[in-house]
Design an enzyme around this catalytic site. Sequence first.
Site: not given
Ligand code: GDP
Length: 420
Positions: A13, A15-17, A40-41, A220, A235, A295, A328, A409
Amino acid sequence: MAVTAVVGLQWGDEGKGKLVDALAARADYVVRYASGSNAGHTVIVNGRRFVFHIIPSGILHERTTCLVCRGVAFDPESFFSELKSLQEAGIAYENRLWISRRAHLVLPLHKLEDEALDRLLGIGTTKRGVGPCYADRAYRLGVRVIDLYCPTTLRQRIRTLLEVKSPLLRKAQIEPPSFDDLFSWCEDVARRLQRFVADTAGILQKALSSGAEILLEGAQGVMLDIDHGTYPYVTSCHPATDGISSGCGINIVPQRVIGVLKCYTTRVGAGPFPTEEKGDIGETLRRRGGEFGATTSRPRRCGWLDLPALKYACRIAAPTHLFVTKLDVLAELEKIKVCSAYRIGADVLTEFPADISVLEKVEPLFREFCGWGDVKGVEAFSRLPSQALEFLAFIEEELGVEVGGVSVGSERMELLERQT
Ligand code: GDP
Protein backbone atom coordinates in the site's frame (compact mmCIF):
# COMPACT_ATOMS: atom_id res chain seq x y z
CA MET A 1 16.49 2.27 -19.24
CA ALA A 2 15.31 -1.04 -20.68
CA VAL A 3 13.99 -2.82 -17.57
CA THR A 4 12.61 -1.03 -14.51
CA ALA A 5 11.04 -2.67 -11.47
CA VAL A 6 8.76 -0.92 -9.00
CA VAL A 7 8.63 -2.63 -5.62
CA GLY A 8 7.16 -1.82 -2.22
CA LEU A 9 9.63 -1.46 0.66
CA GLN A 10 7.12 -1.58 3.49
CA TRP A 11 4.01 -3.67 4.21
CA GLY A 12 2.38 -2.87 0.86
CA ASP A 13 0.00 0.00 0.00
CA GLU A 14 2.93 2.37 -0.53
CA GLY A 15 1.35 3.93 -3.64
CA LYS A 16 3.09 1.76 -6.25
CA GLY A 17 0.04 1.82 -8.54
CA LYS A 18 0.36 5.54 -9.04
CA LEU A 19 4.08 5.38 -9.88
CA VAL A 20 3.56 2.44 -12.24
CA ASP A 21 0.83 4.39 -13.98
CA ALA A 22 3.20 7.35 -14.41
CA LEU A 23 6.12 5.23 -15.66
CA ALA A 24 3.87 3.17 -17.91
CA ALA A 25 3.40 6.23 -20.11
CA ARG A 26 6.95 5.51 -21.36
CA ALA A 27 6.81 1.70 -21.28
CA ASP A 28 6.17 -0.82 -24.02
CA TYR A 29 5.38 -3.67 -21.60
CA VAL A 30 3.98 -3.64 -18.08
CA VAL A 31 4.31 -6.90 -16.22
CA ARG A 32 2.79 -8.42 -13.08
CA TYR A 33 4.97 -11.29 -11.87
CA ALA A 34 3.76 -12.18 -8.36
CA SER A 35 0.95 -12.13 -5.86
CA GLY A 36 -2.77 -12.22 -6.60
CA SER A 37 -6.01 -10.44 -6.04
CA ASN A 38 -5.04 -9.87 -2.40
CA ALA A 39 -3.00 -6.92 -3.69
CA GLY A 40 -4.79 -3.77 -4.80
CA HIS A 41 -3.26 -0.99 -6.85
CA THR A 42 -5.20 2.25 -7.02
CA VAL A 43 -4.84 4.76 -9.83
CA ILE A 44 -6.81 7.99 -9.96
CA VAL A 45 -7.13 9.68 -13.34
CA ASN A 46 -9.15 12.89 -13.63
CA GLY A 47 -11.09 12.00 -10.50
CA ARG A 48 -11.91 8.49 -11.73
CA ARG A 49 -10.66 5.73 -9.43
CA PHE A 50 -9.40 2.43 -10.84
CA VAL A 51 -8.44 -0.43 -8.53
CA PHE A 52 -6.48 -3.24 -10.13
CA HIS A 53 -5.88 -6.55 -8.38
CA ILE A 54 -4.72 -8.73 -11.25
CA ILE A 55 -4.40 -6.57 -14.35
CA PRO A 56 -1.23 -4.44 -14.47
CA SER A 57 -1.94 -0.76 -13.73
CA GLY A 58 -0.20 0.06 -17.03
CA ILE A 59 -3.35 -1.01 -18.89
CA LEU A 60 -4.60 2.59 -18.65
CA HIS A 61 -1.99 3.58 -21.26
CA GLU A 62 -3.26 2.15 -24.50
CA ARG A 63 0.21 1.91 -26.07
CA THR A 64 1.42 -0.69 -23.56
CA THR A 65 1.20 -4.46 -23.71
CA CYS A 66 0.31 -5.89 -20.31
CA LEU A 67 1.43 -9.32 -19.12
CA VAL A 68 0.19 -11.36 -16.18
CA CYS A 69 3.01 -13.84 -15.74
CA ARG A 70 3.47 -17.29 -14.26
CA GLY A 71 4.10 -16.15 -10.69
CA VAL A 72 0.69 -14.54 -10.27
CA ALA A 73 -2.03 -16.46 -8.43
CA PHE A 74 -4.57 -15.82 -11.16
CA ASP A 75 -8.10 -15.09 -9.95
CA PRO A 76 -10.46 -15.20 -12.95
CA GLU A 77 -13.35 -13.59 -11.05
CA SER A 78 -11.23 -10.57 -10.21
CA PHE A 79 -9.82 -10.47 -13.73
CA PHE A 80 -13.25 -10.43 -15.38
CA SER A 81 -14.56 -7.76 -13.03
CA GLU A 82 -11.51 -5.56 -13.79
CA LEU A 83 -12.12 -6.08 -17.51
CA LYS A 84 -15.66 -4.84 -16.95
CA SER A 85 -14.46 -1.63 -15.32
CA LEU A 86 -12.06 -1.07 -18.24
CA GLN A 87 -14.92 -1.62 -20.66
CA GLU A 88 -17.08 0.88 -18.79
CA ALA A 89 -14.28 3.44 -18.95
CA GLY A 90 -13.88 2.82 -22.68
CA ILE A 91 -10.32 1.51 -22.39
CA ALA A 92 -9.40 -0.95 -25.13
CA TYR A 93 -7.58 -4.05 -23.91
CA GLU A 94 -7.97 -6.59 -26.73
CA ASN A 95 -4.65 -7.83 -28.15
CA ARG A 96 -2.64 -6.04 -25.47
CA LEU A 97 -3.35 -8.09 -22.39
CA TRP A 98 -1.94 -11.62 -21.99
CA ILE A 99 -2.12 -14.23 -19.26
CA SER A 100 0.52 -16.90 -18.73
CA ARG A 101 -0.41 -20.49 -19.54
CA ARG A 102 1.54 -21.53 -16.46
CA ALA A 103 -0.15 -19.25 -13.91
CA HIS A 104 -2.00 -21.11 -11.16
CA LEU A 105 -5.72 -20.49 -10.89
CA VAL A 106 -7.46 -19.33 -7.77
CA LEU A 107 -10.55 -21.54 -7.64
CA PRO A 108 -13.73 -20.82 -5.68
CA LEU A 109 -12.59 -23.74 -3.52
CA HIS A 110 -9.49 -21.76 -2.50
CA LYS A 111 -11.61 -18.86 -1.26
CA LEU A 112 -13.71 -21.27 0.81
CA GLU A 113 -10.52 -22.79 2.19
CA ASP A 114 -9.29 -19.32 3.24
CA GLU A 115 -12.62 -18.78 4.98
CA ALA A 116 -12.34 -22.18 6.70
CA LEU A 117 -8.78 -21.51 7.87
CA ASP A 118 -9.86 -18.13 9.16
CA ARG A 119 -12.76 -19.67 11.10
CA LEU A 120 -10.64 -22.47 12.52
CA LEU A 121 -7.37 -20.65 13.15
CA GLY A 122 -8.23 -16.95 12.97
CA ILE A 123 -5.29 -16.20 10.68
CA GLY A 124 -6.92 -13.10 9.20
CA THR A 125 -6.27 -13.18 5.46
CA THR A 126 -7.94 -11.17 2.70
CA LYS A 127 -9.96 -14.37 1.96
CA ARG A 128 -9.07 -14.12 -1.70
CA GLY A 129 -7.84 -17.71 -1.80
CA VAL A 130 -4.30 -16.69 -2.68
CA GLY A 131 -2.52 -18.59 0.13
CA PRO A 132 -4.37 -21.88 -0.61
CA CYS A 133 -3.67 -21.43 -4.35
CA TYR A 134 0.10 -21.09 -3.77
CA ALA A 135 -0.02 -23.93 -1.23
CA ASP A 136 -1.63 -26.22 -3.82
CA ARG A 137 1.09 -25.30 -6.29
CA ALA A 138 3.64 -26.55 -3.77
CA TYR A 139 1.55 -29.66 -3.05
CA ARG A 140 1.41 -30.30 -6.81
CA LEU A 141 -2.39 -30.25 -6.67
CA GLY A 142 -2.94 -26.91 -8.40
CA VAL A 143 -4.87 -26.14 -11.55
CA ARG A 144 -2.93 -24.00 -14.01
CA VAL A 145 -4.44 -21.91 -16.81
CA ILE A 146 -3.22 -24.49 -19.36
CA ASP A 147 -5.00 -27.28 -17.47
CA LEU A 148 -8.33 -25.64 -18.24
CA TYR A 149 -7.87 -26.85 -21.80
CA CYS A 150 -7.15 -30.47 -20.91
CA PRO A 151 -10.41 -32.01 -19.58
CA THR A 152 -8.74 -35.25 -18.38
CA THR A 153 -6.20 -33.43 -16.21
CA LEU A 154 -8.84 -30.97 -15.04
CA ARG A 155 -11.26 -33.70 -13.95
CA GLN A 156 -8.57 -35.54 -12.05
CA ARG A 157 -7.29 -32.39 -10.28
CA ILE A 158 -10.77 -31.31 -9.23
CA ARG A 159 -11.52 -34.77 -7.86
CA THR A 160 -8.30 -34.80 -5.82
CA LEU A 161 -8.79 -31.25 -4.56
CA LEU A 162 -12.31 -32.03 -3.38
CA GLU A 163 -11.14 -35.20 -1.68
CA VAL A 164 -8.37 -33.39 0.16
CA LYS A 165 -10.23 -30.20 1.09
CA SER A 166 -13.79 -31.28 1.83
CA PRO A 167 -13.03 -32.56 5.36
CA LEU A 168 -11.41 -29.23 6.28
CA LEU A 169 -14.34 -27.23 4.90
CA ARG A 170 -16.87 -29.41 6.72
CA LYS A 171 -14.93 -29.00 9.95
CA ALA A 172 -15.49 -25.25 9.54
CA GLN A 173 -19.18 -25.83 8.75
CA ILE A 174 -18.73 -24.91 5.09
CA GLU A 175 -20.38 -27.11 2.47
CA PRO A 176 -17.86 -27.97 -0.28
CA PRO A 177 -18.91 -27.29 -3.88
CA SER A 178 -19.91 -30.29 -5.98
CA PHE A 179 -17.62 -31.70 -8.66
CA ASP A 180 -20.09 -30.61 -11.35
CA ASP A 181 -20.26 -27.03 -10.09
CA LEU A 182 -16.50 -26.69 -9.96
CA PHE A 183 -16.02 -28.32 -13.33
CA SER A 184 -18.58 -26.11 -15.03
CA TRP A 185 -17.02 -23.03 -13.37
CA CYS A 186 -13.71 -24.06 -14.97
CA GLU A 187 -15.36 -24.64 -18.35
CA ASP A 188 -16.88 -21.18 -18.26
CA VAL A 189 -13.54 -19.60 -17.30
CA ALA A 190 -11.75 -21.58 -20.03
CA ARG A 191 -14.13 -20.23 -22.64
CA ARG A 192 -13.98 -16.60 -21.54
CA LEU A 193 -10.22 -16.60 -20.94
CA GLN A 194 -9.01 -18.36 -24.06
CA ARG A 195 -8.29 -15.30 -26.16
CA PHE A 196 -6.00 -13.87 -23.44
CA VAL A 197 -3.89 -16.99 -22.84
CA ALA A 198 -0.34 -16.82 -24.18
CA ASP A 199 3.30 -17.74 -23.67
CA THR A 200 4.08 -14.62 -21.65
CA ALA A 201 7.70 -15.66 -21.01
CA GLY A 202 8.19 -15.97 -24.78
CA ILE A 203 6.67 -12.52 -25.33
CA LEU A 204 8.99 -11.07 -22.69
CA GLN A 205 12.01 -12.81 -24.18
CA LYS A 206 11.32 -11.18 -27.56
CA ALA A 207 10.66 -7.82 -25.91
CA LEU A 208 13.99 -8.02 -24.11
CA SER A 209 15.92 -8.86 -27.27
CA SER A 210 14.32 -6.00 -29.14
CA GLY A 211 15.34 -3.51 -26.42
CA ALA A 212 11.76 -2.65 -25.49
CA GLU A 213 11.02 -0.65 -22.35
CA ILE A 214 9.77 -3.11 -19.74
CA LEU A 215 8.16 -2.14 -16.47
CA LEU A 216 7.87 -4.79 -13.76
CA GLU A 217 5.04 -4.04 -11.36
CA GLY A 218 5.70 -5.45 -7.91
CA ALA A 219 2.76 -6.02 -5.59
CA GLN A 220 2.55 -5.75 -1.80
CA GLY A 221 5.97 -5.14 -0.21
CA VAL A 222 9.23 -6.63 1.04
CA MET A 223 7.99 -6.80 4.63
CA LEU A 224 5.18 -9.08 3.50
CA ASP A 225 7.50 -11.48 1.64
CA ILE A 226 6.97 -15.06 2.78
CA ASP A 227 10.64 -15.54 3.69
CA HIS A 228 11.93 -12.05 4.44
CA GLY A 229 8.83 -10.53 6.01
CA THR A 230 7.50 -10.69 9.55
CA TYR A 231 6.60 -14.39 9.30
CA PRO A 232 3.89 -15.67 9.81
CA TYR A 233 2.15 -12.30 9.21
CA VAL A 234 3.14 -12.33 5.57
CA THR A 235 1.83 -13.13 2.13
CA SER A 236 2.47 -16.44 0.38
CA CYS A 237 4.94 -15.44 -2.33
CA HIS A 238 7.94 -13.22 -3.13
CA PRO A 239 6.31 -9.92 -4.13
CA ALA A 240 9.49 -7.82 -4.48
CA THR A 241 12.70 -8.28 -6.50
CA ASP A 242 13.27 -11.92 -5.41
CA GLY A 243 10.18 -12.99 -7.29
CA ILE A 244 10.99 -11.34 -10.62
CA SER A 245 12.80 -14.02 -12.62
CA SER A 246 10.86 -16.99 -11.33
CA GLY A 247 7.60 -15.09 -11.62
CA CYS A 248 8.31 -13.92 -15.18
CA GLY A 249 9.56 -17.31 -16.32
CA ILE A 250 12.82 -15.92 -17.77
CA ASN A 251 15.98 -14.58 -16.23
CA ILE A 252 15.42 -10.85 -16.14
CA VAL A 253 17.50 -8.40 -14.15
CA PRO A 254 16.16 -4.85 -13.94
CA GLN A 255 18.68 -2.05 -14.46
CA ARG A 256 16.59 0.26 -12.34
CA VAL A 257 14.75 -0.81 -9.18
CA ILE A 258 12.52 1.85 -7.67
CA GLY A 259 11.73 1.15 -4.03
CA VAL A 260 8.47 2.84 -3.06
CA LEU A 261 7.84 3.97 0.50
CA LYS A 262 5.29 6.13 2.21
CA CYS A 263 6.68 8.86 4.45
CA TYR A 264 5.03 7.04 7.35
CA THR A 265 4.15 3.38 7.89
CA THR A 266 0.97 1.36 7.59
CA ARG A 267 0.10 -2.27 7.81
CA VAL A 268 -3.11 -4.27 7.54
CA GLY A 269 -3.99 -7.07 9.91
CA ALA A 270 -1.99 -8.53 12.75
CA GLY A 271 1.77 -8.58 13.27
CA PRO A 272 4.41 -6.54 15.09
CA PHE A 273 4.52 -2.84 14.26
CA PRO A 274 7.08 -0.99 16.41
CA THR A 275 6.22 2.56 15.29
CA GLU A 276 2.44 2.16 15.42
CA GLU A 277 0.46 5.14 16.74
CA LYS A 278 -2.75 3.94 18.30
CA GLY A 279 -4.06 7.33 19.42
CA ASP A 280 -4.86 10.64 17.72
CA ILE A 281 -1.80 10.70 15.48
CA GLY A 282 -2.65 7.26 14.06
CA GLU A 283 -6.22 8.37 13.49
CA THR A 284 -5.06 11.56 11.72
CA LEU A 285 -2.76 9.57 9.42
CA ARG A 286 -5.55 7.11 8.61
CA ARG A 287 -8.05 9.85 7.87
CA ARG A 288 -5.74 12.14 5.90
CA GLY A 289 -4.08 9.26 4.05
CA GLY A 290 -7.34 7.40 3.32
CA GLU A 291 -5.73 4.36 4.89
CA PHE A 292 -8.38 1.74 4.24
CA GLY A 293 -7.46 -1.40 2.26
CA ALA A 294 -8.03 -1.31 -1.51
CA THR A 295 -8.94 -5.02 -1.36
CA THR A 296 -10.93 -5.42 1.86
CA SER A 297 -11.57 -1.82 3.03
CA ARG A 298 -10.06 -2.85 6.38
CA PRO A 299 -8.68 0.19 8.26
CA ARG A 300 -4.88 0.15 8.03
CA ARG A 301 -2.83 0.47 11.19
CA CYS A 302 -0.74 3.65 11.00
CA GLY A 303 2.51 4.88 12.55
CA TRP A 304 5.75 6.73 11.92
CA LEU A 305 8.40 5.90 9.35
CA ASP A 306 10.52 2.94 10.42
CA LEU A 307 14.11 3.17 9.16
CA PRO A 308 15.44 -0.09 10.67
CA ALA A 309 12.71 -1.98 8.77
CA LEU A 310 13.45 0.03 5.62
CA LYS A 311 17.21 -0.63 5.86
CA TYR A 312 16.43 -4.31 6.03
CA ALA A 313 14.03 -4.04 3.08
CA CYS A 314 16.68 -2.19 1.03
CA ARG A 315 19.19 -4.95 1.73
CA ILE A 316 16.75 -7.46 0.25
CA ALA A 317 15.30 -5.50 -2.67
CA ALA A 318 18.45 -3.48 -3.52
CA PRO A 319 16.65 -0.44 -4.90
CA THR A 320 18.66 1.88 -7.13
CA HIS A 321 16.26 4.73 -6.33
CA LEU A 322 13.61 5.57 -3.76
CA PHE A 323 10.21 7.07 -4.44
CA VAL A 324 8.56 8.62 -1.38
CA THR A 325 4.77 8.97 -1.40
CA LYS A 326 2.12 10.85 0.53
CA LEU A 327 4.13 13.88 1.63
CA ASP A 328 0.82 15.76 1.63
CA VAL A 329 -0.58 13.49 4.35
CA LEU A 330 1.97 14.74 6.89
CA ALA A 331 1.40 18.37 5.89
CA GLU A 332 0.17 20.47 8.79
CA LEU A 333 1.57 18.18 11.47
CA GLU A 334 3.81 20.27 13.69
CA LYS A 335 6.28 17.51 14.47
CA ILE A 336 7.11 14.52 12.34
CA LYS A 337 8.88 11.55 13.84
CA VAL A 338 11.15 9.01 12.19
CA CYS A 339 12.31 5.86 13.97
CA SER A 340 16.07 5.69 13.46
CA ALA A 341 16.84 2.66 15.65
CA TYR A 342 15.26 0.11 17.98
CA ARG A 343 16.14 -0.35 21.61
CA ILE A 344 15.54 -3.46 23.63
CA GLY A 345 16.40 -3.16 27.31
CA ALA A 346 19.77 -1.40 27.45
CA ASP A 347 20.75 -2.48 23.93
CA VAL A 348 20.34 -0.65 20.68
CA LEU A 349 19.65 -3.15 17.90
CA THR A 350 21.68 -2.77 14.75
CA GLU A 351 19.89 -5.53 12.82
CA PHE A 352 16.21 -5.97 12.05
CA PRO A 353 15.28 -8.97 14.23
CA ALA A 354 14.35 -12.27 12.57
CA ASP A 355 12.41 -13.26 15.67
CA ILE A 356 9.07 -11.45 15.75
CA SER A 357 8.79 -11.91 19.49
CA VAL A 358 11.84 -9.61 19.73
CA LEU A 359 10.29 -7.17 17.26
CA GLU A 360 7.17 -7.08 19.43
CA LYS A 361 9.26 -5.89 22.38
CA VAL A 362 11.48 -3.25 20.77
CA GLU A 363 11.14 0.39 21.63
CA PRO A 364 11.55 2.79 18.70
CA LEU A 365 14.11 5.59 19.07
CA PHE A 366 12.80 8.64 17.25
CA ARG A 367 14.34 11.61 15.57
CA GLU A 368 12.03 14.60 15.22
CA PHE A 369 11.56 16.84 12.21
CA CYS A 370 9.59 20.04 11.84
CA GLY A 371 6.39 19.81 9.81
CA TRP A 372 6.51 21.17 6.27
CA GLY A 373 3.06 22.62 5.73
CA ASP A 374 1.10 22.29 2.53
CA VAL A 375 2.83 20.66 -0.43
CA LYS A 376 -0.14 20.39 -2.77
CA GLY A 377 0.48 22.40 -5.88
CA VAL A 378 4.29 22.37 -5.51
CA GLU A 379 5.55 22.05 -9.07
CA ALA A 380 9.13 20.89 -8.73
CA PHE A 381 11.09 18.67 -6.37
CA SER A 382 13.56 21.47 -5.63
CA ARG A 383 10.66 23.76 -4.63
CA LEU A 384 9.50 21.49 -1.81
CA PRO A 385 9.59 23.19 1.59
CA SER A 386 13.05 23.06 3.20
CA GLN A 387 11.71 20.91 6.08
CA ALA A 388 10.52 18.28 3.60
CA LEU A 389 13.86 18.36 1.76
CA GLU A 390 15.66 17.91 5.10
CA PHE A 391 13.46 14.92 5.92
CA LEU A 392 14.13 13.35 2.50
CA ALA A 393 17.88 13.96 2.80
CA PHE A 394 17.87 12.13 6.14
CA ILE A 395 16.11 9.10 4.63
CA GLU A 396 18.51 9.11 1.71
CA GLU A 397 21.54 9.23 3.97
CA GLU A 398 20.28 6.55 6.34
CA LEU A 399 19.27 4.16 3.57
CA GLY A 400 22.16 4.99 1.26
CA VAL A 401 19.84 5.25 -1.74
CA GLU A 402 18.95 8.34 -3.74
CA VAL A 403 15.39 9.68 -3.64
CA GLY A 404 14.40 9.91 -7.31
CA GLY A 405 10.99 11.45 -6.78
CA VAL A 406 8.06 12.07 -4.48
CA SER A 407 4.32 12.10 -4.61
CA VAL A 408 2.31 14.96 -3.09
CA GLY A 409 -1.27 13.89 -3.78
CA SER A 410 -3.34 11.03 -5.14
CA GLU A 411 -3.87 12.41 -8.66
CA ARG A 412 -1.78 11.24 -11.60
CA MET A 413 -0.09 14.64 -12.02
CA GLU A 414 0.82 15.11 -8.35
CA LEU A 415 4.22 13.55 -8.72
CA LEU A 416 7.58 15.33 -8.64
CA GLU A 417 10.56 13.76 -10.37
CA ARG A 418 13.93 14.89 -9.13
CA GLN A 419 15.95 16.44 -11.90
CA THR A 420 19.62 15.45 -11.80
P1 GDP B 1 -0.20 0.26 -3.81
O1 GDP B 1 -0.71 -1.08 -3.49
O2 GDP B 1 1.22 0.43 -3.39
O3 GDP B 1 -0.44 0.69 -5.22
O4 GDP B 1 -1.00 1.25 -2.90
P2 GDP B 1 -2.58 1.49 -2.86
O5 GDP B 1 -3.06 1.84 -4.20
O6 GDP B 1 -3.28 0.39 -2.16
O7 GDP B 1 -2.65 2.70 -1.86
C1 GDP B 1 -2.18 3.85 -2.20
C2 GDP B 1 -3.30 4.86 -2.02
O8 GDP B 1 -2.68 6.07 -1.82
C3 GDP B 1 -4.17 5.01 -3.25
O9 GDP B 1 -5.47 5.36 -2.87
C4 GDP B 1 -3.51 6.17 -4.00
O10 GDP B 1 -4.41 6.91 -4.79
C5 GDP B 1 -3.05 7.01 -2.83
N1 GDP B 1 -1.85 7.80 -3.06
C6 GDP B 1 -0.72 7.48 -3.76
N2 GDP B 1 0.17 8.47 -3.66
C7 GDP B 1 -0.40 9.43 -2.88
C8 GDP B 1 0.04 10.69 -2.39
O11 GDP B 1 1.14 11.14 -2.62
N3 GDP B 1 -0.83 11.36 -1.58
C9 GDP B 1 -2.06 10.90 -1.27
N4 GDP B 1 -2.84 11.63 -0.48
N5 GDP B 1 -2.51 9.71 -1.71
C10 GDP B 1 -1.68 9.00 -2.51
